[in-house]
Motif scaffolding. Structure first.
Motif, PDB file in Angstrom:
ATOM      1  N   GLN A  11      -0.999  -2.916   6.479  1.00  0.00           N
ATOM      2  CA  GLN A  11      -0.929  -3.863   5.287  1.00  0.00           C
ATOM      3  C   GLN A  11      -2.173  -4.496   5.031  1.00  0.00           C
ATOM      4  OE1 GLN A  11       1.209  -3.729   2.926  1.00  0.00           O
ATOM      5  NE2 GLN A  11       0.648  -5.529   1.811  1.00  0.00           N
ATOM      6  N   ALA A  12      -2.801  -5.270   6.224  1.00  0.00           N
ATOM      7  CA  ALA A  12      -4.038  -5.828   6.160  1.00  0.00           C
ATOM      8  C   ALA A  12      -5.033  -4.770   5.591  1.00  0.00           C
ATOM      9  CB  ALA A  12      -4.396  -6.211   7.324  1.00  0.00           C
ATOM     10  N   HIS A  58     -13.409  -6.624  -0.228  1.00  0.00           N
ATOM     11  CA  HIS A  58     -14.255  -7.110   0.805  1.00  0.00           C
ATOM     12  C   HIS A  58     -14.326  -5.972   1.869  1.00  0.00           C
ATOM     13  CE1 HIS A  58     -13.392 -11.629  -0.278  1.00  0.00           C
ATOM     14  NE2 HIS A  58     -13.895 -10.903  -1.130  1.00  0.00           N
ATOM     15  N   ASP A  59     -15.420  -6.457   2.822  1.00  0.00           N
ATOM     16  CA  ASP A  59     -16.004  -5.657   4.277  1.00  0.00           C
ATOM     17  C   ASP A  59     -15.045  -6.269   5.185  1.00  0.00           C
ATOM     18  OD1 ASP A  59     -17.567  -3.996   2.624  1.00  0.00           O
ATOM     19  OD2 ASP A  59     -19.022  -5.350   2.897  1.00  0.00           O
ATOM     20  N   PHE A  60     -14.259  -7.204   5.173  1.00  0.00           N
ATOM     21  CA  PHE A  60     -13.312  -7.676   6.142  1.00  0.00           C
ATOM     22  C   PHE A  60     -12.294  -8.473   5.550  1.00  0.00           C
ATOM     23  CE2 PHE A  60     -15.933 -11.182   4.767  1.00  0.00           C
ATOM     24  CZ  PHE A  60     -15.157 -12.416   5.144  1.00  0.00           C
ATOM     25  N   TYR A  61     -11.197  -8.723   6.441  1.00  0.00           N
ATOM     26  CA  TYR A  61     -10.038  -9.450   5.868  1.00  0.00           C
ATOM     27  C   TYR A  61      -9.332 -10.117   7.090  1.00  0.00           C
ATOM     28  CZ  TYR A  61      -5.847 -10.084   3.289  1.00  0.00           C
ATOM     29  OH  TYR A  61      -4.562 -10.682   2.457  1.00  0.00           O
ATOM     30  N   LEU A  62      -9.062 -11.414   6.856  1.00  0.00           N
ATOM     31  CA  LEU A  62      -8.393 -12.374   7.771  1.00  0.00           C
ATOM     32  C   LEU A  62      -7.116 -12.291   7.546  1.00  0.00           C
ATOM     33  CD1 LEU A  62      -8.697 -14.207  10.282  1.00  0.00           C
ATOM     34  CD2 LEU A  62      -9.068 -16.173   8.448  1.00  0.00           C
ATOM     35  N   PHE A  63      -6.125 -11.961   8.904  1.00  0.00           N
ATOM     36  CA  PHE A  63      -4.678 -11.977   8.509  1.00  0.00           C
ATOM     37  C   PHE A  63      -3.992 -12.357   9.852  1.00  0.00           C
ATOM     38  CE2 PHE A  63      -5.721  -7.852  10.465  1.00  0.00           C
ATOM     39  CZ  PHE A  63      -4.548  -7.596  11.107  1.00  0.00           C
ATOM     40  N   VAL A  64      -2.891 -12.580   9.605  1.00  0.00           N
ATOM     41  CA  VAL A  64      -1.900 -12.989  10.833  1.00  0.00           C
ATOM     42  C   VAL A  64      -1.212 -11.937  11.248  1.00  0.00           C
ATOM     43  CG1 VAL A  64      -0.058 -14.430  11.623  1.00  0.00           C
ATOM     44  CG2 VAL A  64      -1.828 -15.250  10.199  1.00  0.00           C
ATOM     45  N   ASP A  65      -1.351 -11.335  12.547  1.00  0.00           N
ATOM     46  CA  ASP A  65      -0.549 -10.174  12.899  1.00  0.00           C
ATOM     47  C   ASP A  65       0.790 -10.464  12.824  1.00  0.00           C
ATOM     48  OD1 ASP A  65       0.510  -8.089  14.732  1.00  0.00           O
ATOM     49  OD2 ASP A  65      -1.688  -7.276  14.643  1.00  0.00           O
ATOM     50  N   SER A  66       1.730  -9.397  12.254  1.00  0.00           N
ATOM     51  CA  SER A  66       3.140  -9.702  12.407  1.00  0.00           C
ATOM     52  C   SER A  66       3.858  -9.353  13.555  1.00  0.00           C
ATOM     53  CB  SER A  66       3.873  -8.848  11.379  1.00  0.00           C
ATOM     54  OG  SER A  66       3.471  -7.519  11.584  1.00  0.00           O
ATOM     55  N   GLU A  67       3.019  -8.659  14.601  1.00  0.00           N
ATOM     56  CA  GLU A  67       3.531  -8.468  15.987  1.00  0.00           C
ATOM     57  C   GLU A  67       3.293  -9.677  17.146  1.00  0.00           C
ATOM     58  OE1 GLU A  67       2.524  -4.530  17.313  1.00  0.00           O
ATOM     59  OE2 GLU A  67       3.364  -3.627  15.745  1.00  0.00           O
ATOM     60  N   THR A  68       1.827 -10.087  17.083  1.00  0.00           N
ATOM     61  CA  THR A  68       1.591 -10.912  18.092  1.00  0.00           C
ATOM     62  C   THR A  68       1.503 -12.354  17.335  1.00  0.00           C
ATOM     63  OG1 THR A  68      -0.884 -10.876  17.253  1.00  0.00           O
ATOM     64  CG2 THR A  68       0.047  -9.343  18.994  1.00  0.00           C
ATOM     65  N   LYS A  69       1.687 -12.609  16.107  1.00  0.00           N
ATOM     66  CA  LYS A  69       1.704 -13.638  15.270  1.00  0.00           C
ATOM     67  C   LYS A  69       0.244 -14.695  15.588  1.00  0.00           C
ATOM     68  CE  LYS A  69       5.748 -13.525  14.019  1.00  0.00           C
ATOM     69  NZ  LYS A  69       6.291 -12.125  14.487  1.00  0.00           N
ATOM     70  N   GLU A  70      -0.659 -13.897  16.088  1.00  0.00           N
ATOM     71  CA  GLU A  70      -2.145 -14.344  16.168  1.00  0.00           C
ATOM     72  C   GLU A  70      -2.997 -13.903  14.877  1.00  0.00           C
ATOM     73  OE1 GLU A  70      -2.686 -16.434  18.658  1.00  0.00           O
ATOM     74  OE2 GLU A  70      -1.445 -16.300  20.033  1.00  0.00           O
ATOM     75  N   PRO A  71      -4.111 -14.878  14.811  1.00  0.00           N
ATOM     76  CA  PRO A  71      -5.093 -14.494  13.706  1.00  0.00           C
ATOM     77  C   PRO A  71      -5.789 -13.205  14.303  1.00  0.00           C
ATOM     78  CG  PRO A  71      -5.597 -16.571  14.738  1.00  0.00           C
ATOM     79  CD  PRO A  71      -4.310 -16.087  15.341  1.00  0.00           C
ATOM     80  N   SER A  72      -6.123 -12.256  12.995  1.00  0.00           N
ATOM     81  CA  SER A  72      -7.011 -11.226  13.482  1.00  0.00           C
ATOM     82  C   SER A  72      -7.663 -10.926  12.297  1.00  0.00           C
ATOM     83  CB  SER A  72      -6.004  -9.887  13.760  1.00  0.00           C
ATOM     84  OG  SER A  72      -5.071 -10.209  14.877  1.00  0.00           O
ATOM     85  N   VAL A  73      -8.826  -9.998  12.468  1.00  0.00           N
ATOM     86  CA  VAL A  73      -9.486  -9.640  11.524  1.00  0.00           C
ATOM     87  C   VAL A  73      -9.686  -8.199  11.613  1.00  0.00           C
ATOM     88  CG1 VAL A  73     -12.003  -9.789  10.520  1.00  0.00           C
ATOM     89  CG2 VAL A  73     -10.918 -11.916  11.551  1.00  0.00           C
ATOM     90  N   VAL A  74      -9.650  -7.675   9.991  1.00  0.00           N
ATOM     91  CA  VAL A  74      -9.943  -6.112  10.283  1.00  0.00           C
ATOM     92  C   VAL A  74     -11.431  -6.007   9.380  1.00  0.00           C
ATOM     93  CG1 VAL A  74      -8.658  -5.946   8.186  1.00  0.00           C
ATOM     94  CG2 VAL A  74      -9.031  -3.800   9.452  1.00  0.00           C
TER      95      VAL A  74
END
Length: 230
Positions: free
Chosen positions: A171-172, A181-197
């Motif tokens: 989804q991210a 964009h060339d990047f996207y900041l999101f909250v991972d639904s599995e780990t509940k931690e911030p991540s960047v793709v």
């Protein structure tokens, strides 16, 4: 649906505003996304003569009850930039429209998950009372040329805050394509931690996950002092 046209460090002539209304066909947009609330069109100008072929930039942001869709383009004049940005927006709208009608097995959220998915939902304490947000600290802001400096720094050129609902990596990636964009900041639904793709080479993507250092978290939770045994 409202269309808001504004200029950033430049004036927007009335002729261009009328052209925006003609170019962005509301009927076509609403057919592709019936939940559209508003369209923001921002025009900016690059004064560097070395970038004359990209001097005018148009950024279109579509707000709806679904994900935000954004498209931007630069050209030698605002009309050409608008045409390019409008084409990108339509392509992303069609992509979202096609995915919406081919998606299968979308689950419904439970009542316990509502607070995670509804922006601005109230937070309750252990007694069932609403937790009041603390008043934000007022930080003095001063102008240095065209830029704003908060307090003693660091220099903040532009700042944005977004409401983030937990989502999967797929989804991210999809959301990143929608905003262009060339990047996207999101909250991972599995780990509940911030991540960047982020986009790498060609069609490859990379992802960075952040996790809390357990030793640091334990040190922060430890009491400041302790009792001595007799």
């Amino acid at each position: 649906m409202d269309i808001v046209v504004k200029g950033r460090k430049t004036e927007v002539p009335e002729r261009f505003r009328k052209h925006v209304a003609e170019k962005l066909k509301l009927e076509k947009i609403q057919k592709l996304d019936g939940k559209v609330i508003s369209l923001d069109v921002e025009v900016s100008k690059e004064l560097n003569p070395r970038q004359a072929d990209r001097s005018d930039r148009v950024e279109i942001t579509l707000h709806s009850r679904g994900p935000v869709i954004r498209a931007e383009a630069a050209a030698s004049d605002a009309y050409a930039a608008l045409d390019l940005a409008a084409d990108k927006l339509e392509a992303r709208l069609r992509k979202q429209h096609d995915k919406r009608y081919t998606r299968r097995g979308a689950r419904r959220i439970s009542a316990a998950e509502v607070a995670d998915h509804v922006p601005g939902a109230a937070t309750l304490d252990g007694k069932g009372s609403v937790v009041q947000d603390e008043a934000p600290e007022v930080v003095p802001t001063k102008k240095i040329g065209p830029l704003e400096v908060k307090g003693d720094g660091p220099l903040v050129v532009r700042e944005k805050t977004h409401v983030a609902s937990p989502m999967t990596l797929d989804q991210a990636l999809y959301e990143m394509e929608l905003v262009g964009h060339d990047f996207y900041l999101f909250v991972d639904s599995e780990t509940k931690e911030p991540s960047v793709v982020y986009r790498r080479h060609a069609y490859d993507y990379g992802v960075i996950h952040l996790s809390t250092d357990p030793m640091v978290a334990k040190a922060q939770q430890a009491p400041a002092g302790g009792a001595l045994g007799g």
